[in-house]
Design a protein around this motif. Structure first.
Motif, short mmCIF file in Angstrom:
data_model
loop_
_atom_site.label_atom_id
_atom_site.label_comp_id
_atom_site.label_asym_id
_atom_site.label_seq_id
_atom_site.Cartn_x
_atom_site.Cartn_y
_atom_site.Cartn_z
N SER A 2 0.86 -1.17 0.00
CA SER A 2 0.00 0.00 0.00
C SER A 2 0.90 1.23 0.00
CB SER A 2 -0.92 -0.01 1.22
OG SER A 2 -0.16 -0.12 2.41
N ALA A 3 0.50 2.25 -0.77
CA ALA A 3 1.35 3.42 -0.92
C ALA A 3 0.54 4.70 -0.72
CB ALA A 3 2.00 3.42 -2.29
N LEU A 4 1.23 5.72 -0.22
CA LEU A 4 0.68 7.07 -0.09
C LEU A 4 1.55 8.00 -0.90
CD1 LEU A 4 0.16 7.17 3.78
CD2 LEU A 4 -1.61 6.77 2.05
N THR A 5 0.94 8.99 -1.53
CA THR A 5 1.67 9.99 -2.29
C THR A 5 1.32 11.36 -1.73
OG1 THR A 5 1.63 8.62 -4.27
CG2 THR A 5 2.05 10.97 -4.60
N PHE A 6 2.35 12.17 -1.47
CA PHE A 6 2.16 13.50 -0.91
C PHE A 6 2.59 14.53 -1.94
CE2 PHE A 6 2.66 10.53 2.46
CZ PHE A 6 1.74 10.92 3.40
N ARG A 7 1.73 15.54 -2.14
CA ARG A 7 2.00 16.58 -3.14
C ARG A 7 2.00 17.96 -2.49
NH1 ARG A 7 1.37 14.62 -8.33
NH2 ARG A 7 0.43 12.54 -8.42
N ARG A 8 2.82 18.82 -3.07
CA ARG A 8 2.80 20.23 -2.69
C ARG A 8 1.56 20.87 -3.30
NH1 ARG A 8 7.83 20.97 -0.87
NH2 ARG A 8 9.50 19.77 -1.80
N PRO A 9 1.22 22.08 -2.87
CA PRO A 9 0.06 22.76 -3.48
C PRO A 9 0.20 22.91 -5.01
CG PRO A 9 0.67 23.86 -1.45
CD PRO A 9 1.73 22.81 -1.71
N ASP A 10 1.43 22.98 -5.51
CA ASP A 10 1.62 23.12 -6.97
C ASP A 10 1.52 21.79 -7.71
OD1 ASP A 10 4.02 21.81 -6.43
OD2 ASP A 10 5.29 23.50 -6.99
N GLU A 41 4.15 16.57 7.82
CA GLU A 41 3.05 15.83 7.18
C GLU A 41 3.48 14.40 6.87
OE1 GLU A 41 1.84 18.06 3.72
OE2 GLU A 41 1.12 19.72 4.95
N GLY A 42 4.65 14.24 6.26
CA GLY A 42 5.14 12.91 5.93
C GLY A 42 5.44 12.08 7.17
#
Length: 137
Positions: A2-10, A41-42
């Motif tokens: 299982s994976a999570l992806t974190f993005r900046r607002p851009d 957050e991470g």
């Protein structure tokens, strides 16, 4: 897995966190410049992953990290470390960033938290994986 992806607002990805049940670890891949906010957050997401399904091993990959993250080290040492130990972390394999500033940041962090769990540094990911494989689950 299982994976999570974190993005900046851009929209740019700054972290992927993936549970590898076969190997018995969580793989965190940090990308680009990090801020205290992205580290928080991470880091908290990783704590949540561990609480949901305990796992003693973290493979922390900084090969694509750019710059330093010293401003987050107080938070990591004072908040994250006690949470992550309580959630079951015992082994921390860290793949160093190629840049000196990222390396200095992690070495500063190691001085603060390195005695609280077993932490090793590696220049390539295969060596880090081999070390984690040699440890008990």
């Amino acid at each position: 897995m299982s994976a999570l992806t974190f993005r900046r607002p851009d929209g740019h990805i700054y972290l992927t966190a993936e549970r590898n049940r076969t190997e018995g670890w969580i793989y965190d891949h940090w990308i680009g410049v990090q801020t205290k906010q992205t580290v928080m957050e991470g880091g908290l997401a990783y704590v949540d992953m561990l609480r949901a399904e305990p796992c003693p091993k973290l493979l922390n990959d900084h090969q694509e990290l750019v710059g330093r993250f010293l401003e987050a080290n107080d938070w990591i040492a004072q908040v994250w470390t006690p949470l992550i130990i309580q959630a079951g972390l015992r082994y921390f394999a860290h793949v160093l960033s190629p840049g000196i500033f990222g390396q200095l940041s992690i070495k500063d962090l190691h001085q603060r938290i390195g005695t609280q769990f077993e932490m090793q540094f590696f220049e390539d990911i295969e060596a880090a994986k081999d070390w984690l494989r040699s440890l008990p689950n």
